[in-house]
Each structure stands twice: as C-alpha cells, then as structure tokens.
Design an enzyme around this catalytic site. Structure first.
Site, mmCIF file in Angstrom:
data_model
loop_
_atom_site.group_PDB
_atom_site.id
_atom_site.type_symbol
_atom_site.label_atom_id
_atom_site.label_comp_id
_atom_site.label_asym_id
_atom_site.label_seq_id
_atom_site.Cartn_x
_atom_site.Cartn_y
_atom_site.Cartn_z
ATOM 1 N N GLY A 226 0.818 -1.203 0.000
ATOM 2 C CA GLY A 226 0.000 0.000 0.000
ATOM 3 C C GLY A 226 0.852 1.253 0.000
ATOM 4 O O GLY A 226 1.331 1.700 -1.041
ATOM 5 N N ARG A 227 1.073 1.795 1.198
ATOM 6 C CA ARG A 227 1.910 2.974 1.344
ATOM 7 C C ARG A 227 2.829 2.785 2.546
ATOM 8 O O ARG A 227 2.442 2.212 3.566
ATOM 9 C CB ARG A 227 1.063 4.236 1.524
ATOM 10 N N GLU A 256 11.384 7.325 0.033
ATOM 11 C CA GLU A 256 11.782 6.656 -1.207
ATOM 12 C C GLU A 256 12.563 7.638 -2.072
ATOM 13 O O GLU A 256 12.108 8.771 -2.282
ATOM 14 C CB GLU A 256 10.548 6.153 -1.964
ATOM 15 N N HIS A 275 8.929 -0.113 -5.010
ATOM 16 C CA HIS A 275 7.705 0.506 -5.517
ATOM 17 C C HIS A 275 7.447 0.072 -6.964
ATOM 18 O O HIS A 275 7.178 0.889 -7.845
ATOM 19 C CB HIS A 275 7.783 2.033 -5.418
#
Length: 312
Positions: A226-227, A256, A275
């Site tokens: 997700g995050r 990131e 990612h």
C-alpha cells in the site's frame, strides 16, 4: 472544444492510445515536464497526469475543472497550501491484478522455500524437506478496496481463508470475516500472512505498529504493497530482529528511495522491491480516463473521485 493536458514523463506513450479513441470535442496537449507547459502558455480544463508533476502547475491553470491522476496515490495534491477547487479522481480498479500477482508470487516463494532450495543447489546438497502450501492458510487484508477485493478472490482460488480489516465496509464476498475499529489486534491474531494495501492518510499512519506486530503469530509474514506511511518501520526492524514474526516483504517505504544507511537493507528475513509491485501502465490508465471522459461530457458522476479530507 475541451482542452486536455497530459502531463507525464511518459506522455508520448499515451498519445497513440488517446488519439485512437477519437474522443469527441477534445484537444490534447502532451508534456513531459511542467516547464514544457509553461513555455507553451496554454490553459486547460482537464489534466491527466502524475501528481508529483501536477502539483507544480496547479496554480497556473485557472480554468482547470478536473484532474485525473495516473496513480492511486495523490499525496502530493493533498497539501493544504494547494488549491482544491476542482474534481480530483485517481487510478483505481487497474492495479488489482498486478498486485495480486506480486503478493501470491511472494506467498508461493515463501511456502515453497525457494531461497532454501537455491542455497541447497549452490551447495550441491539434495534437499527433500517438506514445503508448505497456501491451501488452509489464513491471509489478512489491511484494507479491502478494489485491490484488496481482487486479492481476496485470488486467495480464495488457492483455498485460503480471508480476513479483512476495513473502516466500515463489508462489500467483498470473498472475505470470510471482517474486523473494524478496535478489532485490529484481534484481526492480527492467527494470521499466516498480513498484507497492507492501505493508502497514506492521517488515519492510516503507523497503523502497523509494535502492538499489531506483537499480536501476529511468530510464523507469520507481513507484506506491504500500500503505502510506506502505514508501517512503523522501527517497530518492524525490532520485530524481525527479535524473531517476533518470520519475515516481511516491502514494496513501499516512508522515504523513497530508501536511504543506504537504513537498517532494512541488512535484515536477512526481509525482502524488498522498490515501488514496482504495480506500475501504472499507459493502456490501463488510458482506458480509465476514456471511460471517465465520456462520463464528464455527459454530466455523469466521475469514477474514483478523491475526498480531499480523507485523502482517498
């Protein structure tokens, strides 16, 4: 004539897809950077693009009525200093298949003990130790939106039991048990796998903390697609180091790119990707935009409208 700006590093990939759709009464401009837009000096009613690029040009588009994000995450557009006098829609319903492949791939990787098999091969050692299987295992989905619902269906295909933790909804028929609110720790108990598909909001920040990790069985695996903000990274480092859970797979992080000095790099029971679990494919995003454009010109409600307060 309606004016559309496509603002993306891969703007040229969208050109043949949108042009071939022959969208009525639409004039399209393509740009790879905000600077290109400023040089051309154009104003636009609709913007299809990447949030990180869009945020730099929002204030310079007074006629803007609708922004279609190419990504699911729109954090860059939620800053209180930015305008909110337009309709914002994000990319949903297009990542379920890709993320399900990612998750199931790592579940099978874990159950089939692929790393151990590779080590045995390198050591010229015949290893016939028993492997696990997904059938009969329990997977917990932290968030059951479009991605979680797709993953739930795939998990049921493999004979898994599916638990879901959501704010309130119970719409997915493939979830065997739902948990809400204060039921988070109860949700974490008894899981073989816990997968977070949560967005990045104030309500989800560090929801995966030490208390949740401590509630998980010691043999369980945590996966975050997700995050990064949903996870307390320090708590995960401690849990993995102390063996409180068996391992983790992370595709997203609070910062990131991940700093080279971050302890995650050196944890043997942590697998990382960068990612990359579900890229925004131009053909998928174009299809979504085309459907929403027809809704737009027909005065219908747009799909996947973002609530600026909730953040999704």
């Amino acid at each position: 004539m309606t004016s559309l700006l496509v603002l993306s590093r891969f703007a040229e990939d969208y050109k043949p897809l949108l042009e071939s759709a022959k969208l009525p009464d639409l004039e399209i401009t393509y740009a790879a950077t905000p600077d290109e837009v400023e040089v051309r000096g154009r104003d636009f009613e609709i913007l299809l693009g990447e949030p990180a690029l869009i945020q730099h040009i929002l204030a310079k588009l007074p006629s803007l009525l609708w922004v279609q994000s190419m990504f699911a995450g729109v954090e860059q557009l939620l800053d209180l200093s930015l305008r909110r006098d337009y309709v914002l829609t994000n990319a949903r319903g297009v990542f379920g298949e890709l993320m399900s492949e990612y998750v199931i791939g790592y579940l099978l990787f874990h159950e089939r003990r692929m790393l151990e098999r590779l080590e045995a091969q390198k050591d010229h050692r015949w290893d016939r130790s028993t492997t696990g299987m997904l059938r009969g295992k329990t997977i917990g989905l932290l968030g059951v939106g479009s991605i979680g619902a797709h993953l739930a269906g795939i998990a049921k295909h493999f004979g898994m039991t599916v638990h879901g933790y959501t704010r309130s909804s119970e719409d997915c028929p493939d979830v065997d048990a739902y948990y809400h609110g204060s039921g988070l720790l109860e949700f974490a108990k008894g899981l073989d796998y816990l997968v977070s598909v949560l967005p990045n909001t104030s309500a989800t920040r560090h929801i995966m903390d030490a208390s949740v990790l401590n509630a998980m069985p010691s043999h369980s695996l945590f996966i975050n697609i997700g995050r990064g903000g949903a996870l307390d990274e320090g708590a995960l480092v401690e849990a993995l180091t102390a063996g409180k859970i068996a391992g983790a797979v992370l595709d997203v992080f609070e910062q990131e790119p991940l700093p080279p000095e971050h302890p995650f790099w050196d944890l043997s029971n942590l697998l990382m990707t960068f990612h990359t679990s579900a890229p925004s494919l131009s053909e998928d995003i174009s299809e979504l935009f085309i459907e929403n454009y027809h809704r737009y010109i027909n005065g219908e409600e747009l799909k996947y409208r973002v609530d600026f307060e909730r953040g999704y």
